[in-house]
Write a protein that holds these residues in place. Structure first.
Motif, mmCIF file in Angstrom:
data_model
loop_
_atom_site.group_PDB
_atom_site.id
_atom_site.type_symbol
_atom_site.label_atom_id
_atom_site.label_comp_id
_atom_site.label_asym_id
_atom_site.label_seq_id
_atom_site.Cartn_x
_atom_site.Cartn_y
_atom_site.Cartn_z
ATOM 1 N N PHE A 220 23.823 20.149 40.443
ATOM 2 C CA PHE A 220 23.327 19.980 41.812
ATOM 3 C C PHE A 220 22.855 21.327 42.367
ATOM 4 C CE2 PHE A 220 25.804 16.271 41.016
ATOM 5 C CZ PHE A 220 25.257 15.269 41.795
ATOM 6 N N ALA A 221 22.042 21.235 43.393
ATOM 7 C CA ALA A 221 21.480 22.456 43.982
ATOM 8 C C ALA A 221 22.572 23.346 44.568
ATOM 9 C CB ALA A 221 20.450 22.093 45.046
ATOM 10 N N THR A 222 23.581 22.736 45.173
ATOM 11 C CA THR A 222 24.675 23.518 45.752
ATOM 12 C C THR A 222 26.009 22.877 45.389
ATOM 13 O OG1 THR A 222 24.826 22.285 47.835
ATOM 14 C CG2 THR A 222 23.200 24.082 47.730
ATOM 15 N N GLU A 223 27.042 23.677 45.486
ATOM 16 C CA GLU A 223 28.395 23.194 45.213
ATOM 17 C C GLU A 223 28.788 22.118 46.213
ATOM 18 O OE1 GLU A 223 32.380 25.477 43.714
ATOM 19 O OE2 GLU A 223 31.533 26.169 45.628
ATOM 20 N N ALA A 224 28.416 22.311 47.461
ATOM 21 C CA ALA A 224 28.745 21.331 48.503
ATOM 22 C C ALA A 224 28.096 19.983 48.197
ATOM 23 C CB ALA A 224 28.305 21.843 49.867
ATOM 24 N N GLU A 225 26.841 19.986 47.749
ATOM 25 C CA GLU A 225 26.171 18.735 47.403
ATOM 26 C C GLU A 225 26.879 18.038 46.248
ATOM 27 O OE1 GLU A 225 21.963 19.038 46.753
ATOM 28 O OE2 GLU A 225 21.721 20.469 48.398
ATOM 29 N N ALA A 226 27.333 18.818 45.261
ATOM 30 C CA ALA A 226 28.041 18.243 44.113
ATOM 31 C C ALA A 226 29.328 17.554 44.565
ATOM 32 C CB ALA A 226 28.352 19.329 43.095
ATOM 33 N N PHE A 227 30.063 18.202 45.468
ATOM 34 C CA PHE A 227 31.305 17.614 45.964
ATOM 35 C C PHE A 227 31.025 16.339 46.770
ATOM 36 C CE2 PHE A 227 33.673 21.969 46.071
ATOM 37 C CZ PHE A 227 33.718 21.961 44.696
ATOM 38 N N GLU A 228 30.025 16.392 47.627
ATOM 39 C CA GLU A 228 29.700 15.235 48.455
ATOM 40 C C GLU A 228 29.292 14.036 47.594
ATOM 41 O OE1 GLU A 228 26.661 16.687 50.993
ATOM 42 O OE2 GLU A 228 28.003 18.073 52.092
ATOM 43 N N ALA A 229 28.491 14.295 46.570
ATOM 44 C CA ALA A 229 28.030 13.208 45.706
ATOM 45 C C ALA A 229 29.189 12.587 44.938
ATOM 46 C CB ALA A 229 26.974 13.734 44.731
ATOM 47 N N TYR A 230 30.075 13.406 44.421
ATOM 48 C CA TYR A 230 31.201 12.881 43.643
ATOM 49 C C TYR A 230 32.122 12.052 44.529
ATOM 50 C CZ TYR A 230 34.117 12.845 39.456
ATOM 51 O OH TYR A 230 34.790 12.452 38.334
ATOM 52 N N ALA A 231 32.345 12.531 45.744
ATOM 53 C CA ALA A 231 33.212 11.797 46.665
ATOM 54 C C ALA A 231 32.594 10.468 47.093
ATOM 55 C CB ALA A 231 33.517 12.657 47.890
ATOM 56 N N ARG A 232 31.265 10.409 47.158
ATOM 57 C CA ARG A 232 30.616 9.142 47.495
ATOM 58 C C ARG A 232 30.817 8.117 46.385
ATOM 59 N NH1 ARG A 232 26.298 12.318 49.364
ATOM 60 N NH2 ARG A 232 25.176 12.002 47.386
ATOM 61 N N VAL A 233 30.697 8.570 45.144
ATOM 62 C CA VAL A 233 30.823 7.650 44.004
ATOM 63 C C VAL A 233 32.276 7.237 43.788
ATOM 64 C CG1 VAL A 233 30.394 7.344 41.531
ATOM 65 C CG2 VAL A 233 28.776 8.656 42.931
ATOM 66 N N PHE A 234 33.196 8.168 43.992
ATOM 67 C CA PHE A 234 34.621 7.915 43.749
ATOM 68 C C PHE A 234 35.420 8.253 45.007
ATOM 69 C CE2 PHE A 234 32.646 9.368 39.756
ATOM 70 C CZ PHE A 234 32.824 8.224 38.988
ATOM 71 N N PRO A 235 35.321 7.441 46.045
ATOM 72 C CA PRO A 235 35.918 7.803 47.336
ATOM 73 C C PRO A 235 37.436 7.702 47.384
ATOM 74 C CG PRO A 235 34.944 5.625 47.445
ATOM 75 C CD PRO A 235 34.555 6.195 46.122
ATOM 76 N N THR A 236 38.034 6.926 46.481
ATOM 77 C CA THR A 236 39.483 6.702 46.603
ATOM 78 C C THR A 236 40.314 7.613 45.720
ATOM 79 O OG1 THR A 236 39.412 4.969 44.907
ATOM 80 C CG2 THR A 236 39.122 4.290 47.205
ATOM 81 N N SER A 237 39.695 8.256 44.747
ATOM 82 C CA SER A 237 40.462 9.107 43.833
ATOM 83 C C SER A 237 39.557 10.221 43.341
ATOM 84 C CB SER A 237 40.996 8.302 42.650
ATOM 85 O OG SER A 237 41.731 9.131 41.772
ATOM 86 N N THR A 238 39.527 11.318 44.086
ATOM 87 C CA THR A 238 38.599 12.399 43.790
ATOM 88 C C THR A 238 39.353 13.706 43.629
ATOM 89 O OG1 THR A 238 36.904 11.302 45.121
ATOM 90 C CG2 THR A 238 36.540 13.616 44.578
ATOM 91 N N VAL A 251 37.238 26.051 47.379
ATOM 92 C CA VAL A 251 38.302 25.346 48.095
ATOM 93 C C VAL A 251 37.866 25.062 49.532
ATOM 94 C CG1 VAL A 251 40.682 25.473 48.934
ATOM 95 C CG2 VAL A 251 40.126 26.326 46.646
ATOM 96 N N ARG A 252 37.227 26.037 50.162
ATOM 97 C CA ARG A 252 36.760 25.837 51.542
ATOM 98 C C ARG A 252 35.754 24.685 51.613
ATOM 99 N NH1 ARG A 252 36.775 31.533 51.104
ATOM 100 N NH2 ARG A 252 38.475 32.456 52.332
ATOM 101 N N LYS A 253 34.855 24.633 50.663
ATOM 102 C CA LYS A 253 33.869 23.557 50.659
ATOM 103 C C LYS A 253 34.517 22.210 50.380
ATOM 104 C CE LYS A 253 30.097 26.616 49.319
ATOM 105 N NZ LYS A 253 29.256 27.104 48.202
#
Length: 453
Positions: A220-238, A251-253
């Protein structure tokens, strides 16, 4: 859980006859040629000595060993291939017909899986017609040695982690795909909480866990985007991997992500330094419920140090150090003839002395239930009062005796066994020696046979 009594981890469990060393088959042929096929023989498996920096072992691998042993056989294709080998040139056609019909029809006594064991103790006792008993040597040692090595390493990590969760992550570092399956099972029975190995979890019915790879973040272009995308796909266990770039910034992101995930994973760096800082960042962002998982070539010594530093780590992913047992990657497990037609057999080679006759192992506990010492005696000696016999029948005439324990039952046994270890045997660097003695009758048998040679 599978409804079958045994879980085979082999691709073709119906054609395992040649999974052995050549000399097992040449000896088998030789015994038959010499008219020794009907002689009864007893072999025993034991460990000569502990690996370096070990004070105990956890016996493992019995379920696969016994389940596969009970259906050990040669396929027609395998028999025809052996017929053409130079090693078997000149053997009568009856030998190859014998291979087609060959099955293990003997008796097996074994110490239950998950039991803490020590050098010199009989772990498995095999009594069968001599050719059959010889045939299974390599197969049994290969089935039991590696799982025992990994379970023993895992148990040391369980003790060192002091109640923190442990996850087996070693499939990619194991010595072959099947080794990853065996390691996942051995680690779980020794007290690990889950595995990342999908097929091991599916076959064995144990929890499966996983996070993400650095490649996900890099994609992903940024670390924040990578985290957001993963959490969208797997919202209950990330679980978000936070050390691809700058760990604390990661950690902050992760803390700012919505949802924040259930855990962050730190896979590198000084964990004793990074974990408190990560915990502080998460708490400051109101993420006290987000856990910290650590990984990165951790062994029992690293776990002990992190526990001693009170690092706020909730769980550990363990891979390479566990599945390779890197500090001690081999175990001196052997299979030795101890009795033929009721007469004792010994080996006298320096450093490789064996005791004759079929044996039983008895365990003594102190008044508080802690292991106090073991006695190895002849199987036909009267059982000493107050001592627990460890070897129990698992096969009679090649058939299963009773119901095999579930992996949950084996895991519970191991937990109880580790709790009963003397404290001096639990430290990662322990050099303590547990007392194992042989009965007077065994000592006398050995002395008589030694002097008679």
């Amino acid at each position: 859980m599978t409804p079958e009594p045994f879980v085979s981890l082999w691709p073709d469990p119906e054609a395992l006859g040649p999974v052995t060393d050549l000399y097992e088959l040449t000896m088998l042929a030789g015994y038959l040629a010499e008219g020794m096929g009907g002689k009864s023989a007893t072999f025993e498996i034991f460990v000569r000595r502990l690996p370096p920096n070990r004070s105990f072992l956890v016996f493992a691998g019995l379920e696969q060993a016994i389940g596969d042993l009970s259906r050990l056989a040669f396929s027609n294709e395998q028999v025809e291939a052996l017929r053409r080998w130079p090693a078997f040139k000149g053997l009568p056609a009856t030998f190859f017909e014998t291979l087609r019909r060959l099955r293990f029809e003997g008796d097996v006594f074994a110490i239950p899986e998950g039991t803490v064991v020590f050098p010199g103790e009989t772990l498995v006792r095999v009594t069968a017609p001599l050719p059959q008993a010889q045939w299974v040597e390599t197969f049994l040692l290969a089935s039991l040695g590696y799982p025992t090595l990994v379970a023993s390493k895992a148990a040391r990590m369980v003790i060192a982690a002091r109640g923190k969760s442990l996850f087996e992550f070693g499939a990619r570092r194991a010595h072959g795909p099947q080794a990853g399956l065996l390691a996942a099972r051995a680690a779980y029975l020794a007290g690990f909480d889950a595995t990342s190995h999908v097929e091991a979890a599916r076959r064995l019915g144990i929890p499966c866990v996983g996070t993400m790879a650095h490649s996900w973040v890099q994609s992903f272009a940024t670390e924040a985007e990578a985290f957001e995308a993963y959490a969208r796909v797997f919202p209950t266990s990330t679980t978000l991997l936070v050390d691809t770039y700058d760990t604390l910034e990661g950690v902050r992101k992760a803390a700012a992500n919505a949802p924040p995930g259930s855990a962050v994973r730190i896979d590198s760096g000084d964990l004793a330094d990074l974990a408190p800082k990560a915990r502080a960042i998460l708490d400051e962002q109101g993420r006290a419920d987000v856990k910290i998982v650590a990984s990165g070539d951790l062994d029992e010594n690293a776990l002990e140090e992190l526990a001693a530093s009170a690092a706020p780590i909730d769980g550990y992913g363990i891979g390479t150090e566990l599945v390779t047992s890197r500090d001690a990657p081999a175990i001196s497990m052997v299979y030795k003839l101890v009795e033929m037609e009721g007469a004792g057999r010994v080996k006298l080679a320096p450093g490789k002395k064996t005791y004759p006759m079929a044996k039983q192992v008895y365990r003594r506990r102190d008044p508080s239930g802690i292991f106090a010492g073991d006695l190895v005696a002849r199987a036909d000696e009267p059982a000493p009062d107050g001592l627990e016999p460890l070897l129990t029948p698992v096969l009679r005439a090649g058939c299963l005796v009773g119901r095999p324990p579930s992996i949950a039952e084996i895991r519970a046994r191991c937990q109880a066994q580790l709790a009963a270890l003397p404290d001096e045997l639990k430290a990662p660097g322990s050099e303590s020696h547990y007392p194992v003695v042989y009965s007077d009758r065994l000592e006398a048998d050995a002395a008589r046979l030694m002097h008679g040679r």
